[in-house]
Design a protein around this motif. Sequence first.
Motif, PDB file in Angstrom:
ATOM      1  N   UNK A   1      33.239  38.104  49.369  1.00  0.00           N
ATOM      2  CA  UNK A   1      34.418  38.082  48.496  1.00  0.00           C
ATOM      3  C   UNK A   1      35.419  39.089  49.046  1.00  0.00           C
ATOM      4  N   UNK A   2      36.658  38.683  49.280  1.00  0.00           N
ATOM      5  CA  UNK A   2      37.609  39.570  49.958  1.00  0.00           C
ATOM      6  C   UNK A   2      38.052  40.779  49.130  1.00  0.00           C
ATOM      7  N   UNK A   3      38.102  40.653  47.819  1.00  0.00           N
ATOM      8  CA  UNK A   3      38.612  41.750  46.990  1.00  0.00           C
ATOM      9  C   UNK A   3      37.672  42.022  45.812  1.00  0.00           C
ATOM     10  N   UNK A   4      36.655  42.851  45.994  1.00  0.00           N
ATOM     11  CA  UNK A   4      35.724  43.134  44.895  1.00  0.00           C
ATOM     12  C   UNK A   4      36.398  43.640  43.616  1.00  0.00           C
ATOM     13  N   UNK A   5      37.544  44.298  43.749  1.00  0.00           N
ATOM     14  CA  UNK A   5      38.244  44.776  42.551  1.00  0.00           C
ATOM     15  C   UNK A   5      38.730  43.612  41.686  1.00  0.00           C
ATOM     16  N   UNK A   6      38.990  42.454  42.301  1.00  0.00           N
ATOM     17  CA  UNK A   6      39.365  41.274  41.510  1.00  0.00           C
ATOM     18  C   UNK A   6      38.189  40.787  40.657  1.00  0.00           C
ATOM     19  N   UNK A   7      36.976  41.030  41.131  1.00  0.00           N
ATOM     20  CA  UNK A   7      35.792  40.677  40.337  1.00  0.00           C
ATOM     21  C   UNK A   7      35.753  41.544  39.083  1.00  0.00           C
ATOM     22  N   UNK A   8      36.084  42.812  39.213  1.00  0.00           N
ATOM     23  CA  UNK A   8      36.130  43.716  38.064  1.00  0.00           C
ATOM     24  C   UNK A   8      37.207  43.255  37.089  1.00  0.00           C
ATOM     25  N   UNK A   9      38.384  42.906  37.613  1.00  0.00           N
ATOM     26  CA  UNK A   9      39.478  42.427  36.761  1.00  0.00           C
ATOM     27  C   UNK A   9      39.037  41.161  36.025  1.00  0.00           C
TER      28      UNK A   9
ATOM     29  N   UNK B   1      43.718  35.820  27.518  1.00  0.00           N
ATOM     30  CA  UNK B   1      43.024  36.754  28.411  1.00  0.00           C
ATOM     31  C   UNK B   1      41.944  36.047  29.216  1.00  0.00           C
ATOM     32  N   UNK B   2      41.199  35.151  28.571  1.00  0.00           N
ATOM     33  CA  UNK B   2      40.175  34.400  29.309  1.00  0.00           C
ATOM     34  C   UNK B   2      40.825  33.521  30.375  1.00  0.00           C
ATOM     35  N   UNK B   3      41.933  32.874  30.027  1.00  0.00           N
ATOM     36  CA  UNK B   3      42.632  32.025  30.995  1.00  0.00           C
ATOM     37  C   UNK B   3      43.134  32.850  32.172  1.00  0.00           C
ATOM     38  N   UNK B   4      43.684  34.011  31.890  1.00  0.00           N
ATOM     39  CA  UNK B   4      44.135  34.893  32.967  1.00  0.00           C
ATOM     40  C   UNK B   4      42.960  35.287  33.860  1.00  0.00           C
ATOM     41  N   UNK B   5      41.816  35.578  33.254  1.00  0.00           N
ATOM     42  CA  UNK B   5      40.611  35.876  34.034  1.00  0.00           C
ATOM     43  C   UNK B   5      40.202  34.707  34.913  1.00  0.00           C
ATOM     44  N   UNK B   6      40.322  33.485  34.384  1.00  0.00           N
ATOM     45  CA  UNK B   6      39.983  32.292  35.167  1.00  0.00           C
ATOM     46  C   UNK B   6      40.935  32.125  36.340  1.00  0.00           C
ATOM     47  N   UNK B   7      42.204  32.431  36.127  1.00  0.00           N
ATOM     48  CA  UNK B   7      43.178  32.328  37.218  1.00  0.00           C
ATOM     49  C   UNK B   7      42.892  33.363  38.303  1.00  0.00           C
ATOM     50  N   UNK B   8      42.513  34.573  37.899  1.00  0.00           N
ATOM     51  CA  UNK B   8      42.123  35.600  38.876  1.00  0.00           C
ATOM     52  C   UNK B   8      40.922  35.106  39.679  1.00  0.00           C
ATOM     53  N   UNK B   9      39.923  34.559  38.979  1.00  0.00           N
ATOM     54  CA  UNK B   9      38.733  34.026  39.649  1.00  0.00           C
ATOM     55  C   UNK B   9      39.116  32.907  40.619  1.00  0.00           C
ATOM     56  N   UNK B  10      39.954  31.966  40.161  1.00  0.00           N
ATOM     57  CA  UNK B  10      40.341  30.827  41.005  1.00  0.00           C
ATOM     58  C   UNK B  10      41.076  31.287  42.260  1.00  0.00           C
ATOM     59  N   UNK B  11      41.998  32.232  42.095  1.00  0.00           N
ATOM     60  CA  UNK B  11      42.737  32.742  43.257  1.00  0.00           C
ATOM     61  C   UNK B  11      41.781  33.430  44.235  1.00  0.00           C
ATOM     62  N   UNK B  12      40.860  34.200  43.712  1.00  0.00           N
ATOM     63  CA  UNK B  12      39.890  34.902  44.553  1.00  0.00           C
ATOM     64  C   UNK B  12      38.971  33.902  45.260  1.00  0.00           C
ATOM     65  N   UNK B  13      38.576  32.870  44.538  1.00  0.00           N
ATOM     66  CA  UNK B  13      37.729  31.815  45.111  1.00  0.00           C
ATOM     67  C   UNK B  13      38.446  31.112  46.264  1.00  0.00           C
ATOM     68  N   UNK B  14      39.730  30.805  46.064  1.00  0.00           N
ATOM     69  CA  UNK B  14      40.510  30.152  47.124  1.00  0.00           C
ATOM     70  C   UNK B  14      40.624  31.058  48.339  1.00  0.00           C
ATOM     71  N   UNK B  15      40.874  32.356  48.113  1.00  0.00           N
ATOM     72  CA  UNK B  15      40.945  33.288  49.243  1.00  0.00           C
ATOM     73  C   UNK B  15      39.635  33.300  50.020  1.00  0.00           C
ATOM     74  N   UNK B  16      38.530  33.270  49.300  1.00  0.00           N
ATOM     75  CA  UNK B  16      37.237  33.261  49.977  1.00  0.00           C
ATOM     76  C   UNK B  16      37.026  31.949  50.728  1.00  0.00           C
ATOM     77  N   UNK B  17      37.374  30.835  50.086  1.00  0.00           N
ATOM     78  CA  UNK B  17      37.203  29.519  50.718  1.00  0.00           C
ATOM     79  C   UNK B  17      38.044  29.410  51.998  1.00  0.00           C
ATOM     80  N   UNK B  18      39.190  30.072  52.003  1.00  0.00           N
ATOM     81  CA  UNK B  18      40.049  30.071  53.198  1.00  0.00           C
ATOM     82  C   UNK B  18      39.622  31.133  54.202  1.00  0.00           C
ATOM     83  N   UNK B  19      38.523  31.804  53.900  1.00  0.00           N
ATOM     84  CA  UNK B  19      37.947  32.846  54.750  1.00  0.00           C
ATOM     85  C   UNK B  19      38.905  34.010  54.986  1.00  0.00           C
ATOM     86  N   UNK B  20      39.619  34.353  53.932  1.00  0.00           N
ATOM     87  CA  UNK B  20      40.434  35.549  53.960  1.00  0.00           C
ATOM     88  C   UNK B  20      39.494  36.731  53.760  1.00  0.00           C
TER      89      UNK B  20
END
Length: 181
Positions: free
Chosen positions: A75-83, A137-156
């Motif tokens: 995962x490129x940004x562990x702090x996003x997991x905390x968020x 707040x849950x939706x915002x958390x899902x968007x953070x997760x989705x963005x982080x997932x995409x970054x990982x899928x793109x091998x950022x």
Amino acid sequence: TMYYSPTLRFIVLGAMMYTLSSFEGSFEALRSVSTVAHFTHFTVAHAHLGLYAFFSIVMFGAIYFVMPRVMSWEWPHPKLIIVHFWLVTLGIGIYFVSLSIGGWLQGLAMLDATKPFMDSVRITMPYLEGRTLGGALMTLGHLVFAAHFVLMALRYGTSRVGPALLHNRKSLPEHQAIAGA
């Protein structure tokens, strides 16, 4: 430990929510509680506690564990997991408490034969606003997760050399790093 592991944080929270959902379900089975709570937002709060707070949270934990192993990429940004964790935790907390209180008051109002039905609807309005805030707040958390997932899928980020830790063990004083191991 949960201080370091994103997976463990989500799994433990999910287990706690399962326990709370089970307790609340047993509580709702009591006739005195069911008389007030049935057909209200109280039961909606219970359903979300079981489905979202248990199942979805555990699935997020599983995804945080599985994806680095499948992708051989961390995962490129562990702090996003905390968020993500805190957004969904606060969101479901606000959502659950708001609907539980609003649903209970709604049930009491519906049981009062001297009050029109619309009073039972009006009494829930502030609690439905709380539900909206929690859902946002849950939706915002899902968007953070989705963005982080995409970054990982793109091998950022970096290739996988070890688990994504939420905190670097080397940044702690030695006595804390040993105690946390």
